[in-house]
Scaffold this motif. Structure first.
Motif, PDB file in Angstrom:
ATOM      1  N   ALA A 171      27.355 -62.275  33.287  1.00 18.37           N
ATOM      2  CA  ALA A 171      27.273 -63.562  33.988  1.00 18.37           C
ATOM      3  C   ALA A 171      28.565 -64.365  33.858  1.00 18.37           C
ATOM      4  CB  ALA A 171      26.095 -64.375  33.468  1.00 18.37           C
ATOM      5  N   ILE A 172      29.332 -64.118  32.791  1.00 16.45           N
ATOM      6  CA  ILE A 172      30.624 -64.800  32.627  1.00 16.45           C
ATOM      7  C   ILE A 172      31.491 -64.583  33.863  1.00 16.45           C
ATOM      8  CG2 ILE A 172      32.785 -64.863  31.313  1.00 16.45           C
ATOM      9  CD1 ILE A 172      31.313 -63.964  28.887  1.00 16.45           C
ATOM     10  N   TYR A 173      31.383 -63.395  34.434  1.00 15.42           N
ATOM     11  CA  TYR A 173      32.240 -63.012  35.558  1.00 15.42           C
ATOM     12  C   TYR A 173      31.531 -63.139  36.905  1.00 15.42           C
ATOM     13  CZ  TYR A 173      34.409 -61.100  31.408  1.00 15.42           C
ATOM     14  OH  TYR A 173      34.940 -60.966  30.145  1.00 15.42           O
ATOM     15  N   GLY A 174      30.361 -63.776  36.899  1.00 13.38           N
ATOM     16  CA  GLY A 174      29.663 -64.045  38.152  1.00 13.38           C
ATOM     17  C   GLY A 174      28.777 -62.926  38.657  1.00 13.38           C
ATOM     18  N   TYR A 175      28.497 -61.922  37.821  1.00 15.20           N
ATOM     19  CA  TYR A 175      27.672 -60.797  38.260  1.00 15.20           C
ATOM     20  C   TYR A 175      26.188 -61.065  38.018  1.00 15.20           C
ATOM     21  CZ  TYR A 175      31.694 -57.776  39.046  1.00 15.20           C
ATOM     22  OH  TYR A 175      32.854 -57.231  39.536  1.00 15.20           O
ATOM     23  N   VAL A 176      25.375 -60.628  38.960  1.00 14.02           N
ATOM     24  CA  VAL A 176      23.921 -60.743  38.829  1.00 14.02           C
ATOM     25  C   VAL A 176      23.315 -59.340  38.884  1.00 14.02           C
ATOM     26  CG1 VAL A 176      23.812 -63.051  39.823  1.00 14.02           C
ATOM     27  CG2 VAL A 176      23.620 -61.066  41.314  1.00 14.02           C
ATOM     28  N   PRO A 177      22.230 -59.108  38.135  1.00 13.51           N
ATOM     29  CA  PRO A 177      21.647 -57.759  38.076  1.00 13.51           C
ATOM     30  C   PRO A 177      20.594 -57.514  39.153  1.00 13.51           C
ATOM     31  CG  PRO A 177      20.572 -59.171  36.482  1.00 13.51           C
ATOM     32  CD  PRO A 177      21.612 -60.024  37.161  1.00 13.51           C
ATOM     33  N   ILE A 178      20.573 -56.275  39.632  1.00 12.05           N
ATOM     34  CA  ILE A 178      19.484 -55.787  40.473  1.00 12.05           C
ATOM     35  C   ILE A 178      18.918 -54.557  39.766  1.00 12.05           C
ATOM     36  CG2 ILE A 178      18.759 -55.022  42.766  1.00 12.05           C
ATOM     37  CD1 ILE A 178      19.947 -57.794  42.806  1.00 12.05           C
ATOM     38  N   TYR A 179      17.614 -54.525  39.602  1.00 10.91           N
ATOM     39  CA  TYR A 179      16.960 -53.450  38.863  1.00 10.91           C
ATOM     40  C   TYR A 179      16.334 -52.449  39.825  1.00 10.91           C
ATOM     41  CZ  TYR A 179      17.459 -56.601  34.884  1.00 10.91           C
ATOM     42  OH  TYR A 179      17.968 -57.420  33.914  1.00 10.91           O
ATOM     43  N   PHE A 180      16.593 -51.174  39.573  1.00 14.41           N
ATOM     44  CA  PHE A 180      16.044 -50.099  40.395  1.00 14.41           C
ATOM     45  C   PHE A 180      15.130 -49.249  39.514  1.00 14.41           C
ATOM     46  CE2 PHE A 180      19.966 -51.530  42.203  1.00 14.41           C
ATOM     47  CZ  PHE A 180      19.753 -51.533  43.574  1.00 14.41           C
ATOM     48  N   LEU A 181      13.863 -49.174  39.876  1.00 14.06           N
ATOM     49  CA  LEU A 181      12.864 -48.497  39.055  1.00 14.06           C
ATOM     50  C   LEU A 181      12.235 -47.338  39.820  1.00 14.06           C
ATOM     51  CD1 LEU A 181      13.022 -51.574  38.044  1.00 14.06           C
ATOM     52  CD2 LEU A 181      10.795 -51.126  37.017  1.00 14.06           C
ATOM     53  N   CYS A 182      12.120 -46.209  39.149  1.00 16.04           N
ATOM     54  CA  CYS A 182      11.476 -45.031  39.723  1.00 16.04           C
ATOM     55  C   CYS A 182      10.179 -44.762  38.956  1.00 16.04           C
ATOM     56  CB  CYS A 182      12.400 -43.815  39.638  1.00 16.04           C
ATOM     57  SG  CYS A 182      11.677 -42.290  40.285  1.00 16.04           S
ATOM     58  N   ARG A 183       9.088 -44.614  39.692  1.00 20.29           N
ATOM     59  CA  ARG A 183       7.780 -44.390  39.069  1.00 20.29           C
ATOM     60  C   ARG A 183       7.137 -43.110  39.593  1.00 20.29           C
ATOM     61  NH1 ARG A 183       6.119 -48.925  36.360  1.00 20.29           N
ATOM     62  NH2 ARG A 183       7.148 -50.892  36.912  1.00 20.29           N
ATOM     63  N   ASP A 184       6.338 -42.531  38.729  1.00 20.53           N
ATOM     64  CA  ASP A 184       5.501 -41.401  39.112  1.00 20.53           C
ATOM     65  C   ASP A 184       4.055 -41.784  38.817  1.00 20.53           C
ATOM     66  OD1 ASP A 184       4.609 -38.858  39.860  1.00 20.53           O
ATOM     67  OD2 ASP A 184       4.792 -38.101  37.810  1.00 20.53           O
ATOM     68  N   LYS A 185       3.288 -42.004  39.868  1.00 22.33           N
ATOM     69  CA  LYS A 185       1.894 -42.447  39.722  1.00 22.33           C
ATOM     70  C   LYS A 185       1.802 -43.697  38.849  1.00 22.33           C
ATOM     71  CE  LYS A 185       0.097 -37.752  40.243  1.00 22.33           C
ATOM     72  NZ  LYS A 185      -0.695 -36.660  39.615  1.00 22.33           N
ATOM     73  N   GLY A 186       2.736 -44.600  39.046  1.00 24.83           N
ATOM     74  CA  GLY A 186       2.721 -45.872  38.337  1.00 24.83           C
ATOM     75  C   GLY A 186       3.488 -45.894  37.033  1.00 24.83           C
ATOM     76  N   GLU A 187       3.798 -44.725  36.473  1.00 23.73           N
ATOM     77  CA  GLU A 187       4.524 -44.674  35.199  1.00 23.73           C
ATOM     78  C   GLU A 187       6.024 -44.786  35.441  1.00 23.73           C
ATOM     79  OE1 GLU A 187       5.112 -41.803  31.247  1.00 23.73           O
ATOM     80  OE2 GLU A 187       4.071 -41.040  33.029  1.00 23.73           O
TER      81      GLU A 187
END
Length: 338
Positions: free
Chosen positions: A40-56
């Motif tokens: 955040a010091i450098y102005g970056y924001v996170p985007i989270y990418f999640l992979c699930r198998d039958k909800g897990e």
């Protein structure tokens, strides 16, 4: 494994504990949410990418995105870029399906790219695992990632060190060098201040180091170590940790005849080995001869004295809009010109 689904989530994962549990299992601190304060010091924001198998949750990666707020909105798009500071987290139970998980994550990331439209994207590996790959032209920079196995006893590990490292450790013991963990950063930061006065030394700023410590130490992910010789601080090592892995993140030493530079790492390895950590990552080393003697002969020689296992690492740069990237780089120079 036929029901893989991947989704992205801006700013926060849908379940913080679930995310951190996976990060912990994989021993990958750089995918932890606690790194966000640093970026955040450098102005970056996170985007989270999640992979699930039958909800897990079985695979995940966090990408940092940036867009300059200083530019007028009409030309702001030239500043859009994204970067990853480590490999994705793949659940240990599903490493045999890593290709399918990676493929699902890549499709999801490409979908987000089509919306955000970054000018450039950089993917860096930190654990020596395979990066995600994209069907685009890239510029690849390869390096070695060195780590020491901590599963054996300290005595067995120490016996494998190179002759220089063993001799320096003996010297440090004879000269009564003391190594301690501390939460008082003043002395450590002074060592960095001194090192920056030396030719060829580069380091993160003290502001960055302070933010790094504040963000991670309170979450049990960072320790700072100092070696003392004749009642003076002569070496410091900053360690990031997660799961069963710990990482030499930052460090510097004052040149003395005390052996402290090697000894502090040996003592740090001993400490984490006794706590049950399994790997101590020393960071980047040269894979092949390069036109950088300081890196090849200095840092690489130093790290190889600990007889590490060396894996291939890489930093891949994808340019989605080369012209915009050139314009943005020139603008940065103009904006930072004194």
């Amino acid at each position: 494994m036929n029901e893989l689904t991947s989704q992205y989530y801006p700013f926060d994962p849908p379940d913080l504990n679930e995310w951190e549990d996976l990060v912990n299992l994989c021993g990958n601190p750089y995918q932890s949410v606690h790194f966000n304060d640093i970026e955040a010091i450098y102005g970056y924001v996170p985007i989270y990418f999640l992979c699930r198998d039958k909800g897990e949750l079985i695979g995940a990666i966090k990408i940092y995105f940036y867009e300059s707020k200083k530019l007028p909105s009409l030309i702001r798009s030239i500043s859009k870029n994204a970067h990853v500071i480590s490999e994705p987290c793949i659940h240990p139970k599903y490493t045999d399906k890593a290709d399918k998980i990676s493929e699902s994550l890549v499709k999801c990331i490409e979908n987000y790219f089509s919306i955000f439209k970054p000018v450039s994207f950089t993917f860096k590996t930190s654990l020596g695992l395979l990066p995600l790959t994209f069907n685009r032209v890239k510029k690849e920079n390869t390096y070695g990632i060195a780590y020491v196995e901590l599963k054996k006893s300290y005595e067995e590990t120490h016996a494998t060190f190179g002759s220089n490292a063993r001799q320096e450790c003996r010297t440090a013991i004879k000269k009564n060098v003391k190594v301690e963990k501390t939460e008082k950063l003043d002395e450590a930061l002074k060592l960095f201040d001194y090192a920056r006065t030396l030719p060829g030394f580069s380091s993160a700023s003290n502001q960055h180091l302070q933010t790094y410590f504040n963000a991670l130490n309170k979450n049990g992910m960072c320790d700072v170590w100092i070696a003392w010789f004749e009642n003076k601080p002569v070496s410091t090592v900053w360690v990031t940790k997660k799961g069963k892995h710990c990482f030499y993140e930052y460090g510097t030493s004052i040149r003395t005849n005390s052996g402290a530079g090697y000894f502090i790492h040996a003592e740090v390895m001993k400490y984490y080995s006794q706590l049950g950590f399994e790997k101590y990552y020393l960071g980047q080393v040269a894979l092949n001869p390069i036109n950088n003697p300081k890196f090849e002969q200095g840092i690489t020689f130093f790290k190889k004295q600990f007889n590490p296992i060396i894996l291939k690492g890489s930093k891949d740069e994808y340019l989605f809009s080369p012209i915009k990237n050139v314009i943005w780089k020139k603008l940065i120079k103009l904006m930072t010109k004194k």
